[in-house]
Motif scaffolding. Structure first.
Motif, PDB file in Angstrom:
ATOM      1  N   ARG A 134       2.540  17.883  -8.920  1.00 24.50           N
ATOM      2  CA  ARG A 134       2.682  16.601  -8.219  1.00 24.50           C
ATOM      3  C   ARG A 134       1.795  15.573  -8.916  1.00 24.50           C
ATOM      4  N   VAL A 135       2.366  14.454  -9.301  1.00 22.98           N
ATOM      5  CA  VAL A 135       1.639  13.397 -10.004  1.00 22.98           C
ATOM      6  C   VAL A 135       1.633  12.136  -9.142  1.00 22.98           C
ATOM      7  N   ILE A 136       0.450  11.581  -8.884  1.00 16.12           N
ATOM      8  CA  ILE A 136       0.326  10.319  -8.143  1.00 16.12           C
ATOM      9  C   ILE A 136      -0.465   9.347  -9.000  1.00 16.12           C
ATOM     10  N   HIS A 137       0.136   8.182  -9.283  1.00 13.44           N
ATOM     11  CA  HIS A 137      -0.555   7.156 -10.061  1.00 13.44           C
ATOM     12  C   HIS A 137      -0.776   5.925  -9.190  1.00 13.44           C
ATOM     13  N   LEU A 138      -2.043   5.549  -9.034  1.00 12.15           N
ATOM     14  CA  LEU A 138      -2.427   4.362  -8.274  1.00 12.15           C
ATOM     15  C   LEU A 138      -2.653   3.203  -9.240  1.00 12.15           C
ATOM     16  N   ALA A 139      -1.962   2.079  -9.001  1.00 16.96           N
ATOM     17  CA  ALA A 139      -2.146   0.875  -9.806  1.00 16.96           C
ATOM     18  C   ALA A 139      -2.425  -0.307  -8.883  1.00 16.96           C
ATOM     19  N   HIS A 140      -3.016  -1.357  -9.448  1.00 13.70           N
ATOM     20  CA  HIS A 140      -3.303  -2.548  -8.642  1.00 13.70           C
ATOM     21  C   HIS A 140      -2.013  -3.179  -8.126  1.00 13.70           C
ATOM     22  N   GLU A 141      -0.974  -3.145  -8.968  1.00 16.48           N
ATOM     23  CA  GLU A 141       0.328  -3.727  -8.625  1.00 16.48           C
ATOM     24  C   GLU A 141       1.396  -2.937  -9.354  1.00 16.48           C
ATOM     25  N   PRO A 142       2.671  -3.107  -8.964  1.00 11.98           N
ATOM     26  CA  PRO A 142       3.733  -2.312  -9.598  1.00 11.98           C
ATOM     27  C   PRO A 142       3.756  -2.403 -11.116  1.00 11.98           C
ATOM     28  N   GLY A 143       3.424  -3.573 -11.693  1.00  8.08           N
ATOM     29  CA  GLY A 143       3.422  -3.718 -13.145  1.00  8.08           C
ATOM     30  C   GLY A 143       2.383  -2.880 -13.841  1.00  8.08           C
ATOM     31  N   PRO A 184      12.297  20.079 -13.238  1.00  6.90           N
ATOM     32  CA  PRO A 184      12.495  19.971 -11.786  1.00  6.90           C
ATOM     33  C   PRO A 184      11.230  20.215 -10.961  1.00  6.90           C
ATOM     34  N   GLY A 185      10.260  20.933 -11.513  1.00  8.52           N
ATOM     35  CA  GLY A 185       9.040  21.216 -10.766  1.00  8.52           C
ATOM     36  C   GLY A 185       8.041  20.078 -10.747  1.00  8.52           C
ATOM     37  N   VAL A 186       8.338  18.995 -11.470  1.00  7.42           N
ATOM     38  CA  VAL A 186       7.424  17.855 -11.550  1.00  7.42           C
ATOM     39  C   VAL A 186       7.889  16.754 -10.604  1.00  7.42           C
ATOM     40  N   ASP A 187       7.001  16.330  -9.706  1.00  3.95           N
ATOM     41  CA  ASP A 187       7.287  15.257  -8.762  1.00  3.95           C
ATOM     42  C   ASP A 187       6.315  14.111  -9.032  1.00  3.95           C
ATOM     43  N   VAL A 188       6.835  12.900  -9.215  1.00  6.03           N
ATOM     44  CA  VAL A 188       6.009  11.741  -9.553  1.00  6.03           C
ATOM     45  C   VAL A 188       6.100  10.710  -8.445  1.00  6.03           C
ATOM     46  N   ARG A 189       4.928  10.198  -8.031  1.00  5.22           N
ATOM     47  CA  ARG A 189       4.901   9.105  -7.059  1.00  5.22           C
ATOM     48  C   ARG A 189       4.011   8.001  -7.593  1.00  5.22           C
ATOM     49  N   LEU A 190       4.531   6.788  -7.632  1.00  8.09           N
ATOM     50  CA  LEU A 190       3.796   5.620  -8.099  1.00  8.09           C
ATOM     51  C   LEU A 190       3.449   4.760  -6.893  1.00  8.09           C
ATOM     52  N   ILE A 191       2.162   4.501  -6.696  1.00  7.03           N
ATOM     53  CA  ILE A 191       1.735   3.726  -5.533  1.00  7.03           C
ATOM     54  C   ILE A 191       0.837   2.570  -5.983  1.00  7.03           C
ATOM     55  N   THR A 192       0.728   1.562  -5.122  1.00  3.35           N
ATOM     56  CA  THR A 192      -0.152   0.430  -5.390  1.00  3.35           C
ATOM     57  C   THR A 192      -1.328   0.464  -4.423  1.00  3.35           C
ATOM     58  N   ALA A 193      -2.310  -0.367  -4.696  1.00  3.94           N
ATOM     59  CA  ALA A 193      -3.510  -0.412  -3.845  1.00  3.94           C
ATOM     60  C   ALA A 193      -3.150  -0.733  -2.399  1.00  3.94           C
ATOM     61  N   ALA A 194      -2.128  -1.562  -2.195  1.00  4.93           N
ATOM     62  CA  ALA A 194      -1.730  -1.938  -0.844  1.00  4.93           C
ATOM     63  C   ALA A 194      -1.155  -0.748  -0.065  1.00  4.93           C
ATOM     64  N   GLU A 195      -0.648   0.248  -0.774  1.00  2.00           N
ATOM     65  CA  GLU A 195      -0.036   1.414  -0.132  1.00  2.00           C
ATOM     66  C   GLU A 195      -1.005   2.583   0.025  1.00  2.00           C
ATOM     67  N   LEU A 196      -2.183   2.475  -0.578  1.00  2.00           N
ATOM     68  CA  LEU A 196      -3.080   3.623  -0.666  1.00  2.00           C
ATOM     69  C   LEU A 196      -3.457   4.194   0.697  1.00  2.00           C
ATOM     70  N   ALA A 197      -3.864   3.353   1.638  1.00  2.00           N
ATOM     71  CA  ALA A 197      -4.317   3.842   2.945  1.00  2.00           C
ATOM     72  C   ALA A 197      -3.223   4.645   3.644  1.00  2.00           C
ATOM     73  N   GLU A 198      -1.990   4.134   3.598  1.00  2.00           N
ATOM     74  CA  GLU A 198      -0.876   4.844   4.249  1.00  2.00           C
ATOM     75  C   GLU A 198      -0.586   6.169   3.556  1.00  2.00           C
ATOM     76  N   VAL A 199      -0.627   6.177   2.223  1.00  5.70           N
ATOM     77  CA  VAL A 199      -0.363   7.407   1.471  1.00  5.70           C
ATOM     78  C   VAL A 199      -1.414   8.467   1.799  1.00  5.70           C
ATOM     79  N   LEU A 200      -2.685   8.057   1.818  1.00  5.97           N
ATOM     80  CA  LEU A 200      -3.756   9.003   2.109  1.00  5.97           C
ATOM     81  C   LEU A 200      -3.650   9.536   3.538  1.00  5.97           C
ATOM     82  N   ALA A 201      -3.282   8.678   4.475  1.00  8.01           N
ATOM     83  CA  ALA A 201      -3.175   9.099   5.874  1.00  8.01           C
ATOM     84  C   ALA A 201      -2.088  10.143   6.059  1.00  8.01           C
ATOM     85  N   GLN A 202      -1.034  10.065   5.260  1.00  5.31           N
ATOM     86  CA  GLN A 202       0.096  10.985   5.395  1.00  5.31           C
ATOM     87  C   GLN A 202      -0.002  12.183   4.462  1.00  5.31           C
TER      88      GLN A 202
END
Length: 301
Positions: A212-221, A237-255
């Protein structure tokens, strides 16, 4: 030198211009060789026994307690010359730099290396390349803020020369014995650089567990590896990628939930982001010895 003064500060106050970055004994940018006398060393195990036998010390971790004769690392003499092969901007403020050293360099995915420019400015950068897969050394430089090294890096062109200094292990690596265990790679900003290398190293070893790969960026760019990550995920198929921004971080961590308590987590990026990731992983039940983290700070000009 003033007795009991910090060796790095004393040398710079005396005009020796010793580079430094972290001041925590991690980056190894401030190495000096003690030719006579011995400082009080707070981190004697930070360097291997061969380096210590040659007199090398991390000046940021040493106190002056007696007269010393010190030789500063000279990149022209002690460094390895490397040629700039390629310059690419995968995002507006991220520079992908590929170098070819004058002679082969033995390294492992996840390590970091000290880069020197022609002005004598040195900074440690994580390797994004993988030995055996890439025939060059690759680095991802965060150029969002002004910096003595990053500003000069913006002007690099293929054919230019840089010097390579100390190669350091850091905390991140891939162990083939993790073959069937879930891997979680969490990176913020250009903290994805060593994780990109470690992801490809794991796949090269035919890792069987889910990744599982999670990349946090300041903005989508700022998701500068979005395309190559998507290509890897499509091919594996075993690799799952999620791209998140700083605005989404709190929700991602909570879930956030662990796939398994056997998960190995590799974290890299700004200390605040790594600390948030680590805290959530501990709360989710991840044993501390299954979390490996590397942090970095950019130094402003």
């Amino acid at each position: 030198m003033t007795p009991a003064s910090n060796l790095l500060d004393a040398l710079n106050a005396g005009g020796c211009k010793v580079p430094y970055s972290c001041r925590a004994g991690s980056c190894h940018a401030c190495m000096v060789r003690c030719l006579s006398g011995e400082p009080a060393d707070a981190m004697p195990d930070a360097l291997d026994r061969f380096q210590r036998a040659e007199g090398w010390r991390l000046s940021c971790q040493c106190l002056v307690v007696q007269d010393l004769v010190v030789e500063v690392f000279d990149p022209a003499r002690d460094g390895l010359e490397a040629e700039v092969l390629d310059i690419h901007w995968p995002a507006a403020d991220v520079l992908r730099l590929r170098l070819m050293p004058r002679r082969p360099l033995r390294y492992a995915a996840g390590q970091h290396l000290l880069l020197w420019n022609e002005a004598g400015v040195a900074r440690p950068y994580s390797l994004a390349s993988v030995p055996g897969l890439d025939d060059y050394l690759e680095f991802h430089l965060d150029c969002r803020k002004p910096g003595l090294f990053s500003d000069s890096a913006r002007r690099l062109v293929p054919g230019d020369a840089l010097r390579l200094g100390e190669l350091h292990g850091g905390a991140l690596h891939y162990d083939p014995d993790w073959d069937t265990r879930p891997l979680l790679l969490l990176g913020s900003g250009t903290g994805m650089a060593p994780l990109w290398g470690l992801l490809r190293e794991a796949l090269r070893h035919h890792h069987q567990g889910p990744i599982r790969v999670i990349h946090l960026a300041h903005e989508p760019g700022g998701h500068y590896l979005a395309e190559p990550l998507a290509e890897l995920a499509a091919a594996h198929p075993g690799v799952d990628v999620r791209l998140i921004t700083a605005a989404e971080l709190a929700e991602v961590l909570a879930q956030f939930r662990l796939v398994s308590r056997q998960t190995i987590a590799l974290l890299c990026g700004h200390p605040a982001s790594v600390e948030e990731f680590a805290r959530r992983l501990y709360l989710a039940g991840l044993p501390r010895n299954q979390l490996l983290a590397d942090t970095f700070l950019t130094r402003d000009a």
